[in-house]
Write a protein that holds these residues in place. Structure first.
Motif, PDB file in Angstrom:
ATOM      1  N   ASP A  33       0.656  -1.127  -0.011  1.00 50.07           N
ATOM      2  CA  ASP A  33      -0.112  -0.128  -0.219  1.00 50.07           C
ATOM      3  C   ASP A  33       0.744   1.534   0.087  1.00 50.07           C
ATOM      4  O   ASP A  33       0.350   2.329  -0.481  1.00 50.07           O
ATOM      5  N   ASP A  34       2.125   1.174   0.283  1.00 43.75           N
ATOM      6  CA  ASP A  34       3.075   2.261   0.645  1.00 43.75           C
ATOM      7  C   ASP A  34       3.825   2.459  -0.756  1.00 43.75           C
ATOM      8  O   ASP A  34       4.694   3.474  -0.640  1.00 43.75           O
ATOM      9  N   ARG A  36       5.848   0.252  -1.689  1.00 42.54           N
ATOM     10  CA  ARG A  36       7.274  -0.632  -2.017  1.00 42.54           C
ATOM     11  C   ARG A  36       6.734  -1.925  -2.617  1.00 42.54           C
ATOM     12  O   ARG A  36       5.814  -2.444  -2.572  1.00 42.54           O
TER      13      ARG A  36
END
Length: 75
Positions: A33-34, A36
């Motif tokens: 979600d971030d 990565r």
């Protein structure tokens, strides 16, 4: 230092996951979600396999040293 939690979505068909059993695929690659890119052994999500595949939002827990602890399905 605290444990890390990485959230991600998976939408693998049953046939895509079947490649693991046939020895074609050994890892799952997805984007957290971030943003990565994460790669982990496919066996880590095997318990979530249904006839529809593996679908949903998951959270992976790692130690501060990036050692795998577990994956749980959210919601």
């Amino acid at each position: 230092m605290a444990n890390q939690y990485i959230r991600f979505k998976l939408a693998l068909s049953y046939d895509q996951y079947l490649a693991v059993y046939q020895g074609v695929a050994k890892t799952v690659t997805t984007v957290a979600d971030d943003g990565r890119r994460i790669v982990f052994p496919a066996g880590n999500v095997q318990r979530y396999l249904t006839k529809a595949g593996i679908q949903g939002h998951f959270e992976m827990e790692l130690t501060a040293q990036n050692k795998f602890i577990g994956i749980k399905k959210l919601g």
